[in-house]
Design a protein around this motif. Structure first.
Motif, short mmCIF file in Angstrom:
data_model
loop_
_atom_site.label_atom_id
_atom_site.label_comp_id
_atom_site.label_asym_id
_atom_site.label_seq_id
_atom_site.Cartn_x
_atom_site.Cartn_y
_atom_site.Cartn_z
N THR A 1 0.90 -1.05 0.02
CA THR A 1 -0.05 0.17 -0.06
C THR A 1 0.94 1.37 0.12
OG1 THR A 1 -1.49 -1.25 1.28
CG2 THR A 1 -1.80 1.19 0.95
N VAL A 2 0.40 2.14 -0.74
CA VAL A 2 1.30 3.42 -0.68
C VAL A 2 0.32 4.52 -0.12
CG1 VAL A 2 2.19 5.42 -2.43
CG2 VAL A 2 2.10 3.03 -3.17
N VAL A 3 1.18 5.17 0.75
CA VAL A 3 0.40 6.26 1.66
C VAL A 3 1.04 7.57 1.58
CG1 VAL A 3 -0.10 6.77 4.29
CG2 VAL A 3 -0.06 4.23 3.29
N THR A 4 0.56 8.77 1.30
CA THR A 4 1.03 9.77 1.19
C THR A 4 1.17 10.41 2.56
OG1 THR A 4 -0.09 10.24 -0.63
CG2 THR A 4 0.73 12.33 0.42
N ARG A 5 2.65 10.55 3.04
CA ARG A 5 2.81 11.27 4.30
C ARG A 5 2.90 12.81 4.29
NH1 ARG A 5 1.39 8.14 7.74
NH2 ARG A 5 2.53 9.27 9.26
N SER A 6 3.47 13.35 3.39
CA SER A 6 3.20 14.71 2.96
C SER A 6 3.37 15.21 1.50
CB SER A 6 4.46 15.55 3.95
OG SER A 6 5.69 15.27 3.32
N ALA A 7 2.84 16.30 1.40
CA ALA A 7 2.86 16.89 0.06
C ALA A 7 2.77 18.57 0.11
CB ALA A 7 1.94 16.51 -0.97
N ILE B 1 5.86 3.24 1.64
CA ILE B 1 5.34 1.70 1.07
C ILE B 1 4.89 0.92 2.43
CG2 ILE B 1 5.62 0.06 -0.73
CD1 ILE B 1 5.67 3.17 -1.64
N LEU B 2 4.12 0.46 2.37
CA LEU B 2 3.69 -0.29 3.27
C LEU B 2 3.45 -1.84 2.99
CD1 LEU B 2 1.29 1.65 5.78
CD2 LEU B 2 3.72 1.62 5.95
N GLY B 3 3.82 -2.91 3.60
CA GLY B 3 3.51 -4.40 3.23
C GLY B 3 2.13 -4.84 3.79
N PRO B 4 1.96 -6.13 3.36
CA PRO B 4 0.59 -6.68 3.54
C PRO B 4 0.29 -6.50 4.88
CG PRO B 4 1.97 -8.43 2.82
CD PRO B 4 2.85 -7.03 2.91
N ARG B 5 1.12 -6.40 6.09
CA ARG B 5 0.71 -6.70 7.41
C ARG B 5 0.84 -5.34 7.94
NH1 ARG B 5 3.27 -10.88 6.24
NH2 ARG B 5 5.44 -10.34 6.96
N GLY B 6 1.13 -4.01 7.14
CA GLY B 6 1.27 -2.72 7.71
C GLY B 6 2.84 -2.27 7.81
N GLU B 7 3.87 -3.45 7.72
CA GLU B 7 5.07 -2.98 7.82
C GLU B 7 5.86 -2.11 7.02
OE1 GLU B 7 5.32 -6.53 5.32
OE2 GLU B 7 3.89 -5.77 6.77
N LEU B 8 6.64 -1.27 7.36
CA LEU B 8 7.31 -0.29 6.35
C LEU B 8 8.29 -1.10 5.50
CD1 LEU B 8 7.72 2.84 5.54
CD2 LEU B 8 9.58 2.64 7.19
N VAL C 1 9.55 6.97 -0.08
CA VAL C 1 9.87 7.44 -1.53
C VAL C 1 9.68 9.10 -1.50
CG1 VAL C 1 9.17 7.58 -4.03
CG2 VAL C 1 9.07 5.43 -2.75
N VAL C 2 10.58 9.89 -1.84
CA VAL C 2 10.34 11.26 -1.87
C VAL C 2 10.59 11.86 -3.26
CG1 VAL C 2 11.48 13.32 -0.90
CG2 VAL C 2 11.48 11.24 0.47
N ARG C 3 9.70 12.76 -3.70
CA ARG C 3 9.60 13.37 -5.13
C ARG C 3 9.82 14.69 -4.77
NH1 ARG C 3 5.91 16.24 -8.12
NH2 ARG C 3 6.20 16.11 -10.20
#
Length: 101
Positions: free
Chosen positions: A14-20, A29-36, A40-42
């Motif tokens: 799962t991709v989660v936006t932390r800040s923009a 990017i979190l794995g299937p169990r929510g682990e980091l 990615v920083v753009r």
């Protein structure tokens, strides 16, 4: 979400936006169990670090990887070409197009 199969039963990541904001966006990017899995920083072009968009990928306990969008040579070719086209158009507008009907 990134799914492992066409029936969308198994989640891989799962991709989660932390800040923009301010030209910089940070995603986790979190794995299937929510682990980091990684971050990615753009950074948009012309926002402090250079002329091209910069992508930085980090993994927990791993090295930082950096990539850039495009090639700097083509960026210069584009701007020089645009200036040349503007100059030719201005010259043509002032002197006429040279054709008589």
């Amino acid at each position: 979400m990134l799914r492992a199969d066409e029936h969308r039963r198994e989640r891989v990541a799962t991709v989660v936006t932390r800040s923009a904001g301010g030209g910089v966006a940070t995603f986790q990017i979190l794995g299937p169990r929510g682990e980091l899995i990684g971050t990615v920083v753009r950074e948009k072009a012309l926002r402090g670090r250079g002329l091209r968009t910069r992508w930085t990928v980090t993994q927990p306990g791993g090295p930082e990887m950096v990539g850039y969008k495009g090639r700097i040579v083509w960026w210069f070719v584009w701007w020089l070409g645009a200036a040349l086209v503007a100059l030719v158009r201005s010259f043509s507008a002032v002197n006429g197009d040279g054709q008589k009907t």
